[in-house]
Design a protein around this motif. Sequence first.
Motif, PDB file in Angstrom:
ATOM      1  N   PRO A 109       0.742  -1.299   0.081  1.00 38.08           N
ATOM      2  CA  PRO A 109       0.031   0.023  -0.030  1.00 38.08           C
ATOM      3  C   PRO A 109       0.703   1.247   0.105  1.00 38.08           C
ATOM      4  CG  PRO A 109      -0.618  -1.397   1.706  1.00 38.08           C
ATOM      5  CD  PRO A 109       0.602  -2.023   1.144  1.00 38.08           C
ATOM      6  N   GLY A 110       0.563   2.234  -0.659  1.00 41.77           N
ATOM      7  CA  GLY A 110       1.059   3.587  -0.704  1.00 41.77           C
ATOM      8  C   GLY A 110       2.161   3.503  -1.679  1.00 41.77           C
ATOM      9  N   TRP A 111       2.584   2.517  -2.354  1.00 43.46           N
ATOM     10  CA  TRP A 111       3.678   2.843  -3.270  1.00 43.46           C
ATOM     11  C   TRP A 111       3.133   2.606  -4.787  1.00 43.46           C
ATOM     12  CZ3 TRP A 111       6.161   1.263  -7.663  1.00 43.46           C
ATOM     13  CH2 TRP A 111       7.550   1.435  -7.877  1.00 43.46           C
ATOM     14  N   LYS A 112       3.504   3.600  -5.695  1.00 42.25           N
ATOM     15  CA  LYS A 112       2.856   3.880  -7.006  1.00 42.25           C
ATOM     16  C   LYS A 112       3.892   4.297  -7.946  1.00 42.25           C
ATOM     17  CE  LYS A 112       0.343   7.238  -7.753  1.00 42.25           C
ATOM     18  NZ  LYS A 112      -1.005   8.168  -7.575  1.00 42.25           N
ATOM     19  N   ALA A 113       3.818   3.781  -9.171  1.00 41.17           N
ATOM     20  CA  ALA A 113       5.027   4.244 -10.092  1.00 41.17           C
ATOM     21  C   ALA A 113       4.189   3.747 -11.453  1.00 41.17           C
ATOM     22  CB  ALA A 113       6.167   3.987 -10.047  1.00 41.17           C
ATOM     23  N   ARG A 114       3.035   4.200 -11.737  1.00 41.25           N
ATOM     24  CA  ARG A 114       1.937   3.761 -12.849  1.00 41.25           C
ATOM     25  C   ARG A 114       2.820   4.366 -13.997  1.00 41.25           C
ATOM     26  NH1 ARG A 114      -1.855   4.964 -16.485  1.00 41.25           N
ATOM     27  NH2 ARG A 114      -3.601   3.597 -16.707  1.00 41.25           N
ATOM     28  N   VAL A 115       2.990   3.560 -14.967  1.00 40.20           N
ATOM     29  CA  VAL A 115       3.585   4.000 -16.369  1.00 40.20           C
ATOM     30  C   VAL A 115       2.742   3.803 -17.500  1.00 40.20           C
ATOM     31  CG1 VAL A 115       5.868   3.374 -15.526  1.00 40.20           C
ATOM     32  CG2 VAL A 115       4.658   1.635 -17.059  1.00 40.20           C
ATOM     33  N   SER A 116       2.729   4.588 -18.565  1.00 41.43           N
ATOM     34  CA  SER A 116       1.887   4.384 -19.731  1.00 41.43           C
ATOM     35  C   SER A 116       2.826   4.985 -20.836  1.00 41.43           C
ATOM     36  CB  SER A 116       0.595   4.946 -19.633  1.00 41.43           C
ATOM     37  OG  SER A 116       1.038   6.341 -18.995  1.00 41.43           O
ATOM     38  N   ARG A 117       2.172   4.942 -22.181  1.00 41.07           N
ATOM     39  CA  ARG A 117       2.834   5.549 -23.215  1.00 41.07           C
ATOM     40  C   ARG A 117       1.741   6.186 -24.047  1.00 41.07           C
ATOM     41  NH1 ARG A 117       5.783   2.608 -28.477  1.00 41.07           N
ATOM     42  NH2 ARG A 117       6.714   4.260 -29.395  1.00 41.07           N
ATOM     43  N   ASN A 118       1.784   7.491 -24.380  1.00 40.74           N
ATOM     44  CA  ASN A 118       0.780   8.106 -25.135  1.00 40.74           C
ATOM     45  C   ASN A 118       1.170   8.360 -26.621  1.00 40.74           C
ATOM     46  OD1 ASN A 118      -0.613   8.679 -22.775  1.00 40.74           O
ATOM     47  ND2 ASN A 118      -0.306  11.095 -22.978  1.00 40.74           N
ATOM     48  N   ALA A 119       2.340   7.961 -26.802  1.00 44.28           N
ATOM     49  CA  ALA A 119       2.969   8.188 -28.240  1.00 44.28           C
ATOM     50  C   ALA A 119       2.809   6.806 -29.088  1.00 44.28           C
ATOM     51  CB  ALA A 119       4.257   8.630 -28.372  1.00 44.28           C
ATOM     52  N   TRP A 123       3.995  -0.608 -25.044  1.00 50.13           N
ATOM     53  CA  TRP A 123       4.767   0.031 -24.060  1.00 50.13           C
ATOM     54  C   TRP A 123       5.393  -1.203 -23.296  1.00 50.13           C
ATOM     55  CZ3 TRP A 123       3.060  -1.209 -19.180  1.00 50.13           C
ATOM     56  CH2 TRP A 123       1.882  -1.563 -18.983  1.00 50.13           C
ATOM     57  N   ARG A 124       6.278  -1.138 -22.346  1.00 47.23           N
ATOM     58  CA  ARG A 124       6.880  -1.812 -21.425  1.00 47.23           C
ATOM     59  C   ARG A 124       7.979  -1.228 -20.437  1.00 47.23           C
ATOM     60  NH1 ARG A 124       9.243  -3.593 -25.525  1.00 47.23           N
ATOM     61  NH2 ARG A 124       7.299  -4.322 -26.271  1.00 47.23           N
ATOM     62  N   VAL A 125       8.041  -1.596 -19.236  1.00 44.79           N
ATOM     63  CA  VAL A 125       9.294  -1.198 -18.462  1.00 44.79           C
ATOM     64  C   VAL A 125       9.952  -2.450 -18.576  1.00 44.79           C
ATOM     65  CG1 VAL A 125      10.313  -0.621 -16.213  1.00 44.79           C
ATOM     66  CG2 VAL A 125       7.901   0.024 -16.763  1.00 44.79           C
ATOM     67  N   ARG A 126      11.307  -2.515 -19.198  1.00 43.56           N
ATOM     68  CA  ARG A 126      11.930  -3.621 -19.779  1.00 43.56           C
ATOM     69  C   ARG A 126      13.007  -4.059 -18.599  1.00 43.56           C
ATOM     70  NH1 ARG A 126      14.309  -7.316 -20.532  1.00 43.56           N
ATOM     71  NH2 ARG A 126      14.861  -8.516 -22.467  1.00 43.56           N
ATOM     72  N   THR A 127      13.498  -3.015 -18.122  1.00 45.26           N
ATOM     73  CA  THR A 127      14.632  -3.387 -17.159  1.00 45.26           C
ATOM     74  C   THR A 127      14.777  -2.282 -15.930  1.00 45.26           C
ATOM     75  OG1 THR A 127      17.184  -3.329 -17.332  1.00 45.26           O
ATOM     76  CG2 THR A 127      16.081  -2.011 -18.938  1.00 45.26           C
ATOM     77  N   ILE A 128      15.252  -2.926 -14.921  1.00 49.64           N
ATOM     78  CA  ILE A 128      15.270  -2.309 -13.769  1.00 49.64           C
ATOM     79  C   ILE A 128      16.593  -2.409 -12.856  1.00 49.64           C
ATOM     80  CG2 ILE A 128      12.823  -1.760 -13.221  1.00 49.64           C
ATOM     81  CD1 ILE A 128      12.966  -4.278 -11.514  1.00 49.64           C
TER      82      ILE A 128
END
Length: 246
Positions: A109-119, A123-128
Amino acid sequence: HTDEQVVEPWNSNVLAIESTSTRVFVGGRFTGVQQGPTGATTSQPSLAAFDLDGNWISTFRPVIVGRVWDIALTPDNKLIIAGDFTSVNGVTNTRGLTALDPTTGAVIPGWKARVSRNAGTEWRVRTIDVRGAWIYAAGTFDRVMGGTATVPVAVTNAMSVSVANGSLGTWKPTPNGSVVDIAVTNDSTRVLMAGNFVSVGGNATHGYFGITSIANGAPTPGTGAWRPSDTARARYQQAVADLGDR
């Protein structure tokens, strides 16, 4: 793999592995797990946990809608997963990047980093990679809504977010294409990037292999351009690592 986006590695079921002293976490595009070579298959898509002998841990049952492309553990024992999933456990704003309890698989709870792509649609978060209080993330995306933010903020395929709550950090390089792999250097001064981009911050010297300041993502000055050994082949890079002096 019906209706799945065709991205590399096309037919690989397992895309990421992360381990602790007691567990191995496996992420990818699989649909189930099997206990032993003759055991029955149990539905458990995209993320599963095993003990160190390879036994499936049936109490770790997160519900991932999509694929997991990378996994990392934080110093405060959060299991960070990245990918092109649209939700985890049905929780709002768990798209692409989220933090889980490594024991239960529950969304923290309380952790958020929502990603998206308008262009574009892909889309993907490939690596961290994780270093200290920050998570460094890259892939193919152009928006993030992190921490307590309620409005998405523009980014360019790479960013840092807080380990504490997912809020956007200061590392914001601008590779003009998809990033496949990143690595924070051992001295914590730079973030290395490999992928299918031809420039970072408009600097073509950092095409395909970028070396950026950990402070803000700016390309490191004085760096020579990466040169492939075979110019007839595709130039994009799949992986990068720091070995201290090279």
